[in-house]
Enzyme design. Structure first.
Site, short mmCIF file in Angstrom:
data_model
loop_
_atom_site.label_atom_id
_atom_site.label_comp_id
_atom_site.label_asym_id
_atom_site.label_seq_id
_atom_site.Cartn_x
_atom_site.Cartn_y
_atom_site.Cartn_z
N CYS B 87 57.66 54.27 23.77
CA CYS B 87 56.93 54.32 25.04
C CYS B 87 56.25 52.97 25.33
O CYS B 87 56.91 52.00 25.59
CB CYS B 87 55.95 55.50 25.01
SG CYS B 87 55.40 55.99 26.66
N HIS B 195 59.10 60.35 23.02
CA HIS B 195 58.17 60.34 21.89
C HIS B 195 58.68 61.19 20.72
O HIS B 195 58.30 62.36 20.61
CB HIS B 195 56.82 60.90 22.32
CG HIS B 195 56.01 59.97 23.15
ND1 HIS B 195 55.17 59.03 22.60
CD2 HIS B 195 55.91 59.81 24.50
CE1 HIS B 195 54.57 58.34 23.57
NE2 HIS B 195 55.01 58.79 24.73
N GLU B 197 57.73 61.21 17.74
CA GLU B 197 56.63 61.61 16.84
C GLU B 197 55.95 62.89 17.33
O GLU B 197 55.16 63.49 16.61
CB GLU B 197 55.61 60.48 16.69
CG GLU B 197 54.63 60.29 17.84
CD GLU B 197 55.19 59.57 19.06
OE1 GLU B 197 56.42 59.41 19.16
OE2 GLU B 197 54.38 59.19 19.94
#
Lengths: 76, 223
Positions: B87, B195, B197
């Site tokens: 990002c 994302h 994560e």
């Protein structure tokens, strides 16, 4: 001395903000607005005698992203 | 696997990224400070997290890309070390010239925060080796400036060299070629807007992102 750096999107790079502004102008009744491009103006207060080449270097290395933007430097 | 996560003022996904890396690798990543031009030697991976570094002033990622730590990140990448930008981290990598192109305001002008479908375009990288080429996965996005743009020659080259890593299944933000993530020439630097994560454990409702980190771990174990 002052310098003014005008940063604009390169021709052909889609400008969604410009497009939204054009639509809003139309909503306000302004007809005939064919295109809107949004850029930015950065004013620098500089030590006297700063060469134009230094300001251009600033523009190339930080103020503009030359992948998508062009810039113009004016000294005053 | 030894990893470090760079923290810029305004980073806000650094902790999530550290938790994900520790979960998968079993080793707590080091926190790397933006103002430090040196990073500890022996790192396998340097990761740049999501967020709004320096308030997105000037352009998203522009100020962070000139932070002292980026000299160390560039040197690490030049040595063949792994660099992952997620990002805002992807925006920083393009601004720093470690990846080509630029990330512009989303074509619809909205901040978009939702799960998106992605195609894994290539499995030929340390980041994507745990996936199959052509596989469809789901990973959340949360960004305002994810509209990937580059000149035609660059786009052509990315496609020819198999450097588009992830592609949105639908047009979500106006990105050229629906690009969601790209690799550098050496395939050791990945930038992506989604994302991973945020989808690494069952409690997240989806673990597709975990496989990116597992792939890295395996890549390093077999290197």
């Amino acid at each position: 001395m002052k310098a003014r750096v005008t940063v604009k999107l390169k021709p052909g790079v889609l400008d969604p903000q410009g497009r939204a502004i054009r639509q809003a102008l139309e909503t306000l009744g302004f007809t005939g607005v064919e295109d809107v491009r949004v850029g930015k103006v950065i004013e620098l207060e500089l030590a006297e005698g700063t060469p134009r080449a230094t300001v251009e270097d600033m523009a190339r290395r930080l103020l503009a992203n030359t992948v998508i933007e062009t810039f113009e430097v004016e000294l005053a | 696997m030894r990893s470090g996560v760079v923290i810029f003022p305004g980073s806000n996904c650094d902790r999530d990224l550290m938790v994900a890396l520790e979960l998968v690798t079993g080793v707590r990543p080091l926190a790397l400070w933006h103002a430090d031009p040196h990073v500890p030697s022996g790192l396998d991976l340097i990761a740049l997290p999501g967020g709004f570094s320096f308030g997105d002033y000037l352009r998203a990622g522009a100020i962070a890309a000139r932070a002292p730590v980026m000299q160390a990140v560039a040197a690490h990448a030049a040595r063949g070390g792994l660099v992952l930008g997620i990002c805002n981290g992807f925006q920083v990598l393009t601004e720093a010239g470690l990846l080509p192109g630029a990330l512009m305001r989303n074509a619809g002008l909205d901040f978009i925060c939702r799960d998106v479908g992605l195609e894994v375009v290539t499995a030929d990288s340390p980041f994507t080796r745990a996936f199959r080429a052509g596989e469809r996965i789901t990973i959340p996005i949360a960004h305002h400036d994810g509209n990937y743009q580059a000149d035609e020659a660059t786009l052509e080259r990315l496609e020819q060299e198999g450097r588009v890593a992830f592609r949105y299944l639908d047009d979500v933000n106006g990105s050229a070629h629906r690009i969601a993530g790209i690799l550098n020439e050496g395939r050791n630097v990945l930038g992506l807007m989604p994302h991973p994560e945020r989808c690494v454990e069952d409690a997240h409702g989806n673990t597709d992102g975990r496989r990116l980190f597992e792939g890295l771990l395996h890549a390093l174990a077999t290197a």
